[in-house]
Write a protein that holds these residues in place. Structure first.
Motif, mmCIF file in Angstrom:
data_model
loop_
_atom_site.group_PDB
_atom_site.id
_atom_site.type_symbol
_atom_site.label_atom_id
_atom_site.label_comp_id
_atom_site.label_asym_id
_atom_site.label_seq_id
_atom_site.Cartn_x
_atom_site.Cartn_y
_atom_site.Cartn_z
ATOM 1 N N GLU A 150 47.821 40.905 43.805
ATOM 2 C CA GLU A 150 48.618 42.093 44.070
ATOM 3 C C GLU A 150 48.105 42.817 45.314
ATOM 4 O O GLU A 150 48.889 43.306 46.141
ATOM 5 C CB GLU A 150 48.600 43.045 42.872
ATOM 6 N N ALA A 151 46.750 42.841 45.440
ATOM 7 C CA ALA A 151 46.162 43.508 46.600
ATOM 8 C C ALA A 151 46.533 42.751 47.880
ATOM 9 O O ALA A 151 46.847 43.366 48.895
ATOM 10 C CB ALA A 151 44.646 43.607 46.441
ATOM 11 N N GLN A 152 46.498 41.441 47.860
ATOM 12 C CA GLN A 152 46.843 40.658 49.034
ATOM 13 C C GLN A 152 48.343 40.748 49.330
ATOM 14 O O GLN A 152 48.763 40.751 50.460
ATOM 15 C CB GLN A 152 46.448 39.187 48.847
ATOM 16 N N TYR A 153 49.138 40.790 48.261
ATOM 17 C CA TYR A 153 50.556 40.886 48.446
ATOM 18 C C TYR A 153 50.969 42.241 49.036
ATOM 19 O O TYR A 153 51.863 42.324 49.849
ATOM 20 C CB TYR A 153 51.248 40.673 47.078
ATOM 21 N N SER A 154 50.237 43.298 48.573
ATOM 22 C CA SER A 154 50.531 44.632 49.056
ATOM 23 C C SER A 154 50.018 44.795 50.497
ATOM 24 O O SER A 154 50.560 45.610 51.230
ATOM 25 C CB SER A 154 49.841 45.705 48.195
ATOM 26 N N ALA A 155 48.999 44.097 50.863
ATOM 27 C CA ALA A 155 48.415 44.312 52.179
ATOM 28 C C ALA A 155 49.136 43.652 53.280
ATOM 29 O O ALA A 155 50.055 43.154 53.544
ATOM 30 C CB ALA A 155 46.995 43.765 52.199
#
Length: 116
Positions: free
Chosen positions: A111-116
């Motif tokens: 989720e963090a990579q997708y959001s970034a």
């Protein structure tokens, strides 16, 4: 001579009475002993019956104790099996929680990579 015979007869009569009295005492003693013997026989029969009753009761209690011992051993065995199963289930649960933590961590990273 007649007085001598008279004295002998009186003496013989007293001796005869004495012997009769002793015979009567012996008959009474014999009768008393027979009654005592019958009483003792009754007591012995009652005690034999009591011994048999108690022996039967002891046998039943021994059988009951054996049955309870078997039941106790079975319950202990089941407890041990359930304890082993519980330990295995706890180990499986801990492993599932560990996998869940890893998946949650992976999900957050994703989720963090997708959001970034």
């Amino acid at each position: 001579e007649i007085s001598e015979k008279d004295r002998a007869l009186v003496k013989e009569s007293f001796d005869h009475q004495k012997v009769e009295k002793q015979c009567e005492q012996m008959r009474n003693e014999t009768s008393r002993m027979k009654r005592q013997l019958e009483t003792n026989d009754d007591v012995i029969h009652k005690q034999d019956a009591e011994i048999q009753r108690l022996a039967s009761m002891i046998r039943r209690m021994d059988e009951e104790a054996l049955t309870q011992r078997k039941e106790y051993d079975q319950v202990i065995n089941e407890r041990d099996i359930l304890g082993t199963q519980l330990i295995r289930r706890n180990d499986e649960l801990a492993l599932l929680y560990e996998k869940l933590k890893i998946q949650m961590s992976t999900l957050r990273k994703g989720e963090a990579q997708y959001s970034a």
